[in-house]
Design an enzyme around this catalytic site. Sequence first.
Site, mmCIF file in Angstrom:
data_model
loop_
_atom_site.group_PDB
_atom_site.id
_atom_site.type_symbol
_atom_site.label_atom_id
_atom_site.label_comp_id
_atom_site.label_asym_id
_atom_site.label_seq_id
_atom_site.Cartn_x
_atom_site.Cartn_y
_atom_site.Cartn_z
ATOM 1 N N GLY A 1 -0.894 3.807 3.235
ATOM 2 C CA GLY A 1 -1.435 3.766 4.587
ATOM 3 C C GLY A 1 -0.513 3.112 5.592
ATOM 4 O O GLY A 1 -0.059 3.740 6.548
ATOM 5 N N GLU B 1 -0.545 -10.714 -2.694
ATOM 6 C CA GLU B 1 -1.814 -10.420 -3.369
ATOM 7 C C GLU B 1 -2.206 -11.464 -4.401
ATOM 8 O O GLU B 1 -3.395 -11.677 -4.646
ATOM 9 C CB GLU B 1 -1.747 -9.026 -4.030
ATOM 10 C CG GLU B 1 -3.094 -8.590 -4.595
ATOM 11 C CD GLU B 1 -3.148 -7.148 -5.045
ATOM 12 O OE1 GLU B 1 -2.206 -6.389 -4.769
ATOM 13 O OE2 GLU B 1 -4.159 -6.776 -5.671
ATOM 14 N N ARG C 1 -11.005 -7.167 1.834
ATOM 15 C CA ARG C 1 -9.818 -7.062 2.682
ATOM 16 C C ARG C 1 -9.918 -5.864 3.632
ATOM 17 O O ARG C 1 -10.281 -4.758 3.226
ATOM 18 C CB ARG C 1 -8.592 -6.873 1.792
ATOM 19 C CG ARG C 1 -7.303 -6.647 2.536
ATOM 20 C CD ARG C 1 -6.192 -6.437 1.546
ATOM 21 N NE ARG C 1 -6.415 -5.250 0.767
ATOM 22 C CZ ARG C 1 -5.842 -4.075 1.015
ATOM 23 N NH1 ARG C 1 -5.014 -3.940 2.033
ATOM 24 N NH2 ARG C 1 -6.075 -3.046 0.252
ATOM 25 N N LEU D 1 -0.085 -5.927 3.330
ATOM 26 C CA LEU D 1 1.368 -6.018 3.549
ATOM 27 C C LEU D 1 1.637 -7.059 4.630
ATOM 28 O O LEU D 1 2.580 -7.856 4.543
ATOM 29 C CB LEU D 1 1.936 -4.659 3.961
ATOM 30 C CG LEU D 1 1.882 -3.529 2.916
ATOM 31 C CD1 LEU D 1 2.437 -2.231 3.508
ATOM 32 C CD2 LEU D 1 2.653 -3.883 1.659
ATOM 33 N N SER E 1 8.958 -9.204 -6.634
ATOM 34 C CA SER E 1 9.883 -8.568 -5.696
ATOM 35 C C SER E 1 9.205 -7.518 -4.824
ATOM 36 O O SER E 1 9.837 -6.533 -4.437
ATOM 37 C CB SER E 1 11.053 -7.950 -6.461
ATOM 38 O OG SER E 1 10.575 -7.006 -7.397
ATOM 39 N N HIS F 1 -10.882 0.998 -4.168
ATOM 40 C CA HIS F 1 -10.555 1.939 -3.095
ATOM 41 C C HIS F 1 -11.493 3.129 -3.212
ATOM 42 O O HIS F 1 -11.674 3.683 -4.300
ATOM 43 C CB HIS F 1 -9.098 2.391 -3.205
ATOM 44 C CG HIS F 1 -8.589 3.045 -1.959
ATOM 45 N ND1 HIS F 1 -9.003 4.307 -1.570
ATOM 46 C CD2 HIS F 1 -7.732 2.617 -1.009
ATOM 47 C CE1 HIS F 1 -8.401 4.621 -0.431
ATOM 48 N NE2 HIS F 1 -7.628 3.605 -0.066
ATOM 49 N N ALA G 1 2.311 1.530 -1.586
ATOM 50 C CA ALA G 1 1.423 1.455 -0.422
ATOM 51 C C ALA G 1 1.612 2.699 0.437
ATOM 52 O O ALA G 1 2.729 3.040 0.815
ATOM 53 C CB ALA G 1 1.724 0.198 0.384
ATOM 54 N N HIS H 1 -8.333 -1.416 -6.785
ATOM 55 C CA HIS H 1 -7.209 -1.263 -5.852
ATOM 56 C C HIS H 1 -6.566 -2.588 -5.475
ATOM 57 O O HIS H 1 -5.354 -2.684 -5.377
ATOM 58 C CB HIS H 1 -7.728 -0.559 -4.607
ATOM 59 C CG HIS H 1 -6.689 -0.281 -3.562
ATOM 60 N ND1 HIS H 1 -5.572 0.492 -3.817
ATOM 61 C CD2 HIS H 1 -6.594 -0.658 -2.257
ATOM 62 C CE1 HIS H 1 -4.833 0.574 -2.710
ATOM 63 N NE2 HIS H 1 -5.425 -0.122 -1.767
ATOM 64 N N ARG I 1 -14.030 -0.735 3.822
ATOM 65 C CA ARG I 1 -13.816 -0.084 2.528
ATOM 66 C C ARG I 1 -14.969 -0.294 1.551
ATOM 67 O O ARG I 1 -15.346 0.617 0.819
ATOM 68 C CB ARG I 1 -12.523 -0.662 1.954
ATOM 69 C CG ARG I 1 -11.990 0.065 0.800
ATOM 70 C CD ARG I 1 -10.586 -0.380 0.541
ATOM 71 N NE ARG I 1 -9.658 0.223 1.484
ATOM 72 C CZ ARG I 1 -8.359 -0.070 1.533
ATOM 73 N NH1 ARG I 1 -7.857 -0.956 0.713
ATOM 74 N NH2 ARG I 1 -7.565 0.524 2.394
ATOM 75 N N GLU J 1 -7.541 3.081 10.054
ATOM 76 C CA GLU J 1 -8.109 3.125 8.706
ATOM 77 C C GLU J 1 -9.456 2.437 8.769
ATOM 78 O O GLU J 1 -9.867 1.939 9.831
ATOM 79 C CB GLU J 1 -7.177 2.431 7.698
ATOM 80 C CG GLU J 1 -5.915 3.223 7.409
ATOM 81 C CD GLU J 1 -4.996 2.533 6.410
ATOM 82 O OE1 GLU J 1 -5.354 1.465 5.876
ATOM 83 O OE2 GLU J 1 -3.905 3.060 6.190
HETATM 84 C C1 SIN Z 1 -4.644 3.242 1.867
HETATM 85 O O1 SIN Z 1 -3.633 3.785 2.276
HETATM 86 O O2 SIN Z 1 -5.757 3.744 1.922
HETATM 87 C C2 SIN Z 1 -4.518 1.890 1.271
HETATM 88 C C3 SIN Z 1 -4.144 0.940 2.305
HETATM 89 C C4 SIN Z 1 -4.521 -0.441 1.891
HETATM 90 O O3 SIN Z 1 -4.981 -0.657 0.784
HETATM 91 O O4 SIN Z 1 -4.392 -1.339 2.730
#
Ligand code: SIN
Length: 555
Positions: free
Chosen positions: A65, A386, A397, A403, A29, A252, A63, A362, A301, A131
């Site tokens: 970001g 995911e 990613r 999302l 969900s 992360h 989430a 993460h 990342r 980001e």
């Molecule tokens: C974050 O806010 O740093 C995570 C965002 C993400 O994993 O896409």
Amino acid sequence: MTGVPRLPTSLVAPTPGWTRSADVIVVGSGIAGLAVAMHARRAGLSVLVVTKSYVTAGSTAWAQGGIAAALADDDSPAAHRKDTLVAGAGLCDVAAVDVLVNDGPRAINDLLAWGTQFDRDSAGGLALTREGGHHRRRIAHAGGDATGAEIVRAMVAEVAENPGITVIEHALALDLLTDVRGNVQGLTLHVIGEGQQDGVGAVLAPAVVLATGGIGQVFSASTNPTVATGDGVALGLRGGAIAADMEFIQFHPTVLWLGGEAVGQQPLVSEAVRGEGAYLVDDDGVRFMLDEHPLAELAPRDVVAKAIMRRMRATGSEHVWLDGRHLSEDMWTHRFPTILASTRTHGIDPVTDLVPVGPAQHYTSGGLRTDTWGRTNVGGLFACGECSCTGVHGANRLASNSLLEGLVFADRIGQLLASGLPERAEPVEKPTAAGLTDPAARTELQRAMTDGVSVLRSEQSIGEAQRRLAALPQGDEPGTPAWETTNLLTVASTIATGAQLRCETRGSHWREDFHDRDDDHWRRRILTRLRPDGTLAVDYEPLATMAAEQGQVNV
Ligand code: SIN
């Protein structure tokens, strides 16, 4: 394959005591599951959503970001595509990336139509941030750093008002039910409920969509909530589905460091904080990312996580520091209220203090392999979000693409289901293979994976983790703790297998014994499936397109 435990091909569960039917069953969900439910319902189909805890308990709500899409005037799907491919380090499925970036803006409109209140700029447009890995401001956010929570709020409200969608909470999916041709016809599940739907039951439908989210609990420390035990990937493998790219676990870079022994869900410090100007320093105050990448703290990342690990090794420190003291207090209060509250809870005030941060598990870039319509190799079985591997993430990613992936591919699955459901048939009995894992072994499983298959890996460390996994004790007592732990072992074994085989460093897979990216041998995915005897079989998928634009830099 040596050192890999025998894995059960079905969970040992009592015979179902009740049955329910629908056109489509959605397991999970989060954003992916709820969006599939909405799209399938829009096509007039009856939908049953089963979710193992509360409907709001998954990773989506955490989430921070935001959600990436080419929304700004100076942006385009082509620019988003380029950043996604570079982050994916040569392993993206280009056709899937095209779907993602081209359908992205429309998917954001769906969220708006479902009532999501995104943050706005002074002109009333969507406020967009940056980001890691993004060359444009393209991340829409809500509630400052509470994007996921706002999306879940809006979607849960929409689903609740839709009488064609039924939600069963506290329902752990156990095993797929298949017909004589091997096509899916539903699944068994265990419900902690009241009345008629309690205990083990069967839900029947010719289309099952797995949207169970992440696998974070495979590791000792993760940003994922406790429900993230990889149930969908494990269930899919038991049902004959193929998993891909499981070795690409994203760590992360900036998770609040709470001490070397911290376990379980850890507080995230969003990349958006760096997107707004915070930077990383070591114990001596050196801003080390400037020498690492042209994008410095906003490099992809994996680049930032590796640079942090290298700096921690060089300085002998257990963490680095995030410096956001130059951001205004107003920025911290209004743009990052969640992070401000969580750091202050732990006695750190980012307005005046450096924030200790380090990498933690993460996200899983791999999952059940699907085509660009969300279809797995098993008839009637789809995967979304995911727990799927559409190929959009490749080896790493791009931030805030997850999302979006859930939304975009949920729409595609809905379109396909609207064009006709797979044929219904009676499920057939399958032999029940014993071999549940003792739930008391969960901590040792997590430690084995954290010690051996974490940010830094080698043949020796992965082999040791595999030996520890193979030595975990079995337990005979069916029940949620044993089922979840068995799922964790299935997923952990799959990750370790891929990590051991991939003898190169690429994206989020960092081998200490193979420092370079090896395009001659490793421009291919590792596919894993579960044989009927409980061993893992491995195959390879060459990439159809290796566009020159995919990232070529070894990092
Ligand atoms: C974050 O806010 O740093 C995570 C965002 C993400 O994993 O896409």
